[in-house]
Write an enzyme that holds these catalytic residues in place. Structure first.
Site, PDB file in Angstrom:
ATOM      1  N   ALA A   1       0.841  -1.197   0.000  1.00  9.95           N
ATOM      2  CA  ALA A   1       0.000   0.000   0.000  1.00  9.95           C
ATOM      3  C   ALA A   1       0.875   1.247   0.000  1.00  9.95           C
ATOM      4  CB  ALA A   1      -0.915   0.003   1.221  1.00  9.95           C
TER       5      ALA A   1
ATOM      6  N   GLY B   1       4.300   7.140   3.268  1.00 10.56           N
ATOM      7  CA  GLY B   1       5.037   6.383   2.269  1.00 10.56           C
ATOM      8  C   GLY B   1       4.416   5.059   1.904  1.00 10.56           C
TER       9      GLY B   1
ATOM     10  N   CYS C   1      -8.038  -0.028   1.861  1.00  9.89           N
ATOM     11  CA  CYS C   1      -7.969   1.088   0.911  1.00  9.89           C
ATOM     12  C   CYS C   1      -9.344   1.423   0.332  1.00  9.89           C
ATOM     13  CB  CYS C   1      -6.966   0.797  -0.196  1.00  9.89           C
ATOM     14  SG  CYS C   1      -5.314   0.472   0.434  1.00  9.89           S
TER      15      CYS C   1
END
Length: 234
Positions: free
Chosen positions: A160, A173, A191
């Site tokens: 991710a 990040g 997500c």
């Protein structure tokens, strides 16, 4: 332009502690850039790459929906997990032991001023790393991160990405599942994408555990190459 990046190994660290530290470094770089502009200075801005593992935690990005967390506060506590709403892009994700997390806090003025390129390079770092293990990772159109078997019923996400940027300074990040306990992903809609599976490197290779240090060594080499940067160990 300063293409040197200070690598910092944070080990296993609480998410909030690491987030606060990110914010501190992020602000220091921003303040220096503002001072350079105001006072017509040319002081070099530093760059950092923080490598870390987190205890079990769920984080919700700015565009995320709280209902994508499928646990109550009591259930979170029972699973020894924490939950934070944070200031990166993206929806909800999970971090935990066995996951390799990297937070580049860099001034893109030192490299290139293109957020799209930045995200694609982070994906490419992961793609090249996973290819060294014989996998065939790829991007999925419209979905940031790194996936396997895109466009099939077996599509699954292995890494991710979520970032924040201001005045071309980045934070947050990537999170690569190496030996992560994938059961924790069952408690969220990862997500915000329903119907998509999540996987890890050790599961794909049919191994009990892959040394994180081994994966990190490969990843850092690709990061330095793609960003044409010099990684400095303390």
């Amino acid at each position: 332009m300063n293409k040197k990046i200070q690598l910092q190994q944070l080990g296993l660290k609480d998410f909030k502690e690491a987030w606060d530290y990110q914010e501190q470094l992020f602000k220091e770089i921003l303040d220096l850039k503002i001072r350079n502009r105001r006072e017509d200075l040319n002081a070099e801005t530093p760059n950092y790459l923080l490598m870390v593992e987190h205890p079990h935690v769920y984080t919700l990005g700015k565009s995320g929906k709280p209902e994508h967390l499928l646990l109550t506060e009591d259930e979170l506590e029972a699973k020894n997990a924490k939950y934070y709403k944070i200031n990166r892009g993206g929806d909800i994700t999970y971090h935990g032991p066995g996951q390799l997390v990297g937070y580049p806090i860099i001034d893109l003025d030192n490299f290139f001023t293109d957020i799209h390129k930045y995200l694609r390079l982070l994906e490419e770092v992961i793609i090249l790393t996973l290819k060294e293990y014989g996998l065939k990772p790829e991007r999925s159109a419209g979905e940031t991160g790194v996936w396997l078997d895109v466009g099939t019923p077996f599509a699954r996400k292995i890494c991710a990405l979520g970032v924040r940027a201001s005045r071309w300074v980045t934070m947050h990040g990537f999170a690569l599942n190496v030996n992560a306990d994938l059961g924790y992903f069952d408690n969220i809609i990862p997500c915000g994408i329903s119907g998509k599976a999540v996987t890890s490197l050790n599961m794909e290779l049919g191994k009990r555990e892959i040394p994180l240090a081994e994966v990190q060594e490969k990843l850092l080499k690709h990061f330095a190459d793609l960003f044409e940067a010099e990684l400095l160990n303390p």
